[in-house]
Design a protein around this motif. Sequence first.
Motif, PDB file in Angstrom:
ATOM      1  N   VAL A   1       0.834  -1.205   0.000  1.00  0.00           N
ATOM      2  CA  VAL A   1       0.000   0.000   0.000  1.00  0.00           C
ATOM      3  C   VAL A   1       0.871   1.259   0.000  1.00  0.00           C
ATOM      4  N   THR A   2       1.889   1.285   0.848  1.00  0.00           N
ATOM      5  CA  THR A   2       2.754   2.463   0.935  1.00  0.00           C
ATOM      6  C   THR A   2       3.545   2.672  -0.355  1.00  0.00           C
ATOM      7  N   ASP A   3       4.104   1.608  -0.910  1.00  0.00           N
ATOM      8  CA  ASP A   3       4.918   1.753  -2.128  1.00  0.00           C
ATOM      9  C   ASP A   3       4.098   2.273  -3.300  1.00  0.00           C
ATOM     10  N   TYR A   4       2.907   1.704  -3.502  1.00  0.00           N
ATOM     11  CA  TYR A   4       2.086   2.151  -4.629  1.00  0.00           C
ATOM     12  C   TYR A   4       1.621   3.589  -4.431  1.00  0.00           C
ATOM     13  N   ALA A   5       1.236   3.927  -3.195  1.00  0.00           N
ATOM     14  CA  ALA A   5       0.797   5.303  -2.937  1.00  0.00           C
ATOM     15  C   ALA A   5       1.946   6.286  -3.132  1.00  0.00           C
TER      16      ALA A   5
ATOM     17  N   THR B   1       9.150   8.214 -11.345  1.00  0.00           N
ATOM     18  CA  THR B   1       8.774   6.955 -10.719  1.00  0.00           C
ATOM     19  C   THR B   1       7.613   6.348 -11.498  1.00  0.00           C
ATOM     20  N   SER B   2       7.391   5.064 -11.300  1.00  0.00           N
ATOM     21  CA  SER B   2       6.327   4.389 -12.036  1.00  0.00           C
ATOM     22  C   SER B   2       5.745   3.268 -11.191  1.00  0.00           C
ATOM     23  N   VAL B   3       4.424   3.271 -11.015  1.00  0.00           N
ATOM     24  CA  VAL B   3       3.794   2.179 -10.279  1.00  0.00           C
ATOM     25  C   VAL B   3       3.912   0.871 -11.058  1.00  0.00           C
ATOM     26  N   GLU B   4       4.052   0.969 -12.368  1.00  0.00           N
ATOM     27  CA  GLU B   4       4.164  -0.248 -13.165  1.00  0.00           C
ATOM     28  C   GLU B   4       5.499  -0.954 -12.976  1.00  0.00           C
ATOM     29  N   SER B   5       6.481  -0.254 -12.425  1.00  0.00           N
ATOM     30  CA  SER B   5       7.792  -0.873 -12.200  1.00  0.00           C
ATOM     31  C   SER B   5       7.862  -1.626 -10.883  1.00  0.00           C
ATOM     32  N   LEU B   6       6.858  -1.451 -10.011  1.00  0.00           N
ATOM     33  CA  LEU B   6       6.851  -2.152  -8.724  1.00  0.00           C
ATOM     34  C   LEU B   6       6.542  -3.627  -8.953  1.00  0.00           C
ATOM     35  N   ALA B   7       7.178  -4.475  -8.172  1.00  0.00           N
ATOM     36  CA  ALA B   7       7.010  -5.921  -8.368  1.00  0.00           C
ATOM     37  C   ALA B   7       6.740  -6.605  -7.032  1.00  0.00           C
ATOM     38  N   TYR B   8       5.504  -7.061  -6.848  1.00  0.00           N
ATOM     39  CA  TYR B   8       5.117  -7.852  -5.691  1.00  0.00           C
ATOM     40  C   TYR B   8       4.406  -9.099  -6.188  1.00  0.00           C
ATOM     41  N   ASP B   9       4.710 -10.217  -5.588  1.00  0.00           N
ATOM     42  CA  ASP B   9       4.052 -11.462  -5.953  1.00  0.00           C
ATOM     43  C   ASP B   9       2.552 -11.346  -5.724  1.00  0.00           C
TER      44      ASP B   9
END
Length: 378
Positions: free
Chosen positions: A342-346, A359-367
């Motif tokens: 939640v914190t990373d995407y926000a 920055t880009s939310v599309e670059s975040l990677a969570y299983d």
Amino acid sequence: MKTYDVFPEPIGGYTVGRTQIDFEYTASDYSKRELTAFVYYPSDSSEGKTTSTYMFPEVYEMFNEQPLVTALKDVFSIDIKTQCYDDLALSGKEKRYPVLFYVCGGGGSPEWGTVLCTDLASVGYVVVSIGHLNSTMYKRKDGRLFNVSKDFSDVITAFGEDPEMLALAGKMEMRPDDETAIEICRNVLALPILSKITEYSESQAEDVRYVADYLYKLDSGELNSIFKGRLLLDIGMGIVGHSYGGPTTAMVCRDDDRFACGIGLDSGAFGLLDSDLKKPFLFLFCEPNYNMNAVIGANNSMETYYFSVDRVAHLDYCDIVFTSVNEELRGERDAMEMRNIVTDYAKNFFDHYILQKATSVESLAYDGVELINKSSKK
């Protein structure tokens, strides 16, 4: 099930201050609105103070008086240490700080977003969480208590028991195609039962706009505070809402050009059937919630991101991920992992659309966190 005595260390380098402000104003329907808000902000030192109280015991006890969240009574704890401190000096590291709003879920309390608000303040945002009259419960700084109204509880309960709504819920698929999700969403939003729910969302949105006006007065010095000349308002504000707070978030984006973007956490689209938000918007949600908000991306002329998160429960998007003492309230993900999602995407979303960072939310990677749709009519 793991229990927690303290919220996680904030992600940023700032110590986090928290102050409470009461508000009173006459709304557009001529009703008197008495609100409160917790403001989380970056500071340089805890000044030797002890951490802020999490949730006032008197507010917690009001659960006994409202049916909407009575089921949560005795299944989560307020005996947890926060990572913020009351009434610190505002940090001197930057001249001005950008502003965000947080909107808790219906029947909840403005403290329920403390972890997210503290994280965002620790990286340099000023974050405002409002207690909304009738739809949330709170203790004002003047000591008076305000509980969820019976009418609001009845309206929400009636929606959950509405035969037409139950029939539509039975048709919701876990991973629908876009056309199916949009059709289901349109059918839900056309239900007559939603008219009263929408009125409460609109009242909450008006509260946000009023408090935003108030922040402008604080920044200008018209009203005296530590925020005089210190709020970075001209780049636009952001707003994030959980559950019932999500429609409020979207309405604010739609109606107030001072807001640059918004986030809905497992939320819906009440009152937004034919709305173009004209602002970037992001959803983090549990399946099959796409069926409840797909119409927003279909109408929005700016980017709309839909991220599906598996193995989580509805209340995992707020502080209950740490305060729950009942496994039935929680999903399967570790509390720290859910907080990080939640914190990373926000943070990434607001950093990009408010601060114009690369920055880009599309670059975040969570299983198990998957972008199932990104729409834009630009």
